[in-house]
Scaffold this active site. Sequence first.
Site, PDB file in Angstrom:
ATOM      1  N   ASP A 140       0.849  -1.183   0.000  1.00  0.00           N
ATOM      2  CA  ASP A 140       0.000   0.000   0.000  1.00  0.00           C
ATOM      3  C   ASP A 140       0.885   1.232   0.000  1.00  0.00           C
ATOM      4  O   ASP A 140       1.941   1.252   0.653  1.00  0.00           O
ATOM      5  CB  ASP A 140      -0.948   0.026   1.197  1.00  0.00           C
ATOM      6  N   CYS A 238     -15.360  -0.554  -5.284  1.00  0.00           N
ATOM      7  CA  CYS A 238     -16.611  -0.543  -4.515  1.00  0.00           C
ATOM      8  C   CYS A 238     -17.452   0.652  -4.970  1.00  0.00           C
ATOM      9  O   CYS A 238     -17.963   1.414  -4.156  1.00  0.00           O
ATOM     10  CB  CYS A 238     -16.348  -0.517  -3.013  1.00  0.00           C
TER      11      CYS A 238
END
EC number: 2.1.1.-
Length: 469
Positions: A140, A238
Amino acid sequence: MSEQNITELLHPAFLARMKEMLGEEYDSFIKSYEVPRTYGLRVNTAKISCEEFEKLVPFPVTPIPWIPNGYFYPEDVRPSYCPFYQAGLYYLQEPSAMTPASCLPVTPGENVLDLCAAPGGKTTELGARLNGEGLLVANDISASRTRALLRNVELFGFTNAFVANETPARLRDRFPEFFHKILLDAPCSGEGMFRKEEALARDWTPEKSQELAAIQRELILQAADMLRPGGQLLYSTCTFAPDEDEGVVSWLLENRPDMELIELPSYEGFTPGVPEWGNGDPRLTRCVHLFPHTMQGEGHFMALFRKEGRADLIGTMSSTKPNADTRKWLELFLKEIGLKTLGGKPFDWNRVETRKDKVYYLPPLTGDFRGLTFLRNGLYLGDLKKNRFEPSEPFALALHKDDAEAVISLPVSDECLTRYLKGETLNIEPEEAAHTKGWHLLCADGYPIGFGKLVGATLKNKYPAGWRV
């Protein structure tokens, strides 16, 4: 959300676009915002089978139909307070968010990348599928979020993870065509999470999707370049926004002709992609949308690609040798706890490495990690102290049921487990301990939670302050 809240929070441009996209289904979509959100957990199948979990779980659960190891639980339950959570037996995750990792067919022994991994929900499923074999790279770009990612990787007890804090561009330059499987759950506008996180609805603007789509197009090309021939890449968001979903898939198909869009598993409620929401390519029907009015969950989008060619399961084996002091004191500790296996597998001394006074257990496969910013390579076993080895909490959590002999196993309902997780010293009855003194694993129904040192009838608590409940 109430009808009034929908009017207040959802941007008119968002509502207009969704009405155009959904047509006759629009009213059902809007009504879904009045339905309470669902709560889910996903079982760590590297540590416990679903059958055993269902026997032991002390609160009500219901299987999620499209996730083999996923369960709904009631809103009034707090699974994070249960000792089984601290033992890494499950991860709390919204049911739709479980779907991408569940649909990527990971096989033990592969090199697997989760490119935008924090906080680790999808990483933990990929790692459980590898079951300690192969290499799991979890990356990340955010330093703070990568720390949360590392915590979840350690909670699940993985011995084969490399947790990185790097730009995708640097990883691409270092690992061309290296990974068998890649998950890219891209940063997105989060439209599918409006019911769960109202702040996302308040912050939404019509321009946000276009801005994020530019980032997503760059990320998906970088991911494709790291995928070896024959490998598979799962792209997910999402959000419902076509620019970020079918639009990005179209971009990859146009710019990487060796990437083939393949069918995803089909379940009741899964909605096929719409070619008109992208560049019109009929293959876009192989994508999948999860809408809250057709599924028991929030919103998600998925597309699965395969790169042309053949993927051979070849990797570079880790090969190192512990120094003499490390071997001496670590062997004494392993003998003291009666270590039989680590994560159900033989302990491999060729994977032990000492850096300063810290001891690590490297992944079985490795890559060229030199110069990369990372938080962890493999499993942190513990520290070399003066004339002794002191184990870490991640080492305890990497141990599976029956890996060691020196255990103190209490029922999950025993308040002593809660007291241990708060950092308290425990009084132990002689019949509860394997030995009369020394290092022991404290377990909930046989599943390790952490280490303690037994002195007489007292178990000195070794649960780290930063992990305490």
